[in-house]
Design an enzyme around this catalytic site. Structure first.
Site: not given
Length: 228
Positions: A192-194, A198
């Site tokens: 999700l963060y990638r 992020f």
């Protein structure tokens, strides 16, 4: 025939709402983080104190029967806060001195300040951003994404990203920072963060409250709109 349950919907929480849902929220948090059951009792005063900070925001995912399925909250970071000082310590140990509030915002990319040349949790097509910014700026004007958790039985439906986007849409800061446990293989959180852009600020950082290594990630705000 029993109708299939509807997907959870998002609601904004104020401090009073969090107080009423605190036990339920902490149970979700403890399970998501793999902490001992007694952690909920220890963290309750901290969560309530966070909710009284200037700029605190929270979003919840709830079912039609008002059962909590996910939660996210955060607030603007500042010197003197525990997380700020812990990350500042990590930057200093890595010879990356951090400046207090008031510095300029991120430039065109957060950059990979630390790491081993590529995390096993990185998607294979992820290229690190070039380091074109002064590292002293990373703790200036940021919104801390303090908590983001989704119950395992409703993961994979896009709730995590929906919570993240709803929370950050109105975050009053130039960029967002968060910490997440290191993972030997990609987890839903890491993906999700990638996917949301992020990048690494610190890798394998040890917070004083947890023996596990953590990554500190960040990116400029606002997020790019969802592609349709």
């Amino acid at each position: 025939m029993t109708a299939a349950p509807e997907d959870p919907h998002l609601v904004d929480l104020d401090p009073a709402d969090l107080g009423r849902r605190l036990d339920e929220a902490l149970e979700l948090y403890v399970r998501a983080m793999g902490y001992p059951a007694g952690t909920a009792r220890q963290r309750a005063p901290m969560w309530l104190e966070h909710s009284r900070r200037v700029g605190w925001r929270a979003v919840a995912a709830v079912d039609d029967d008002d059962t909590l399925r996910g939660i996210a909250y955060g607030y603007p970071g500042a010197p003197g806060q525990w997380w700020y000082e812990e990350v500042r310590r990590g930057l200093r140990r890595a010879n990356r001195p951090a400046r207090s509030m008031g510095g300029a915002l991120f430039g065109s990319g957060l950059g990979r300040l630390l790491g081993d040349g590529g995390s096993q949790a990185d998607p294979p097509d992820l290229d690190p951003w070039p380091l074109d910014d002064d590292p002293d700026r990373y703790l200036a004007d940021y919104f801390e994404l303090t908590e983001l958790h989704v119950r395992t039985d409703v993961q994979g439906r896009g709730l995590g990203e929906a919570l993240l986007r709803r929370l950050l849409d109105r975050a009053d800061a130039g960029h967002v920072l968060l910490s997440t446990p290191e993972a030997p293989v990609p987890t839903r959180a890491w993906l999700l963060y990638r996917r949301c852009g992020f990048r690494d600020l610190l890798r394998h950082h040890r917070f004083s409250s947890d023996p596990r290594p953590f990554a500190v990630l960040g990116r400029p705000l606002p997020l790019e709109p969802l592609r349709t």
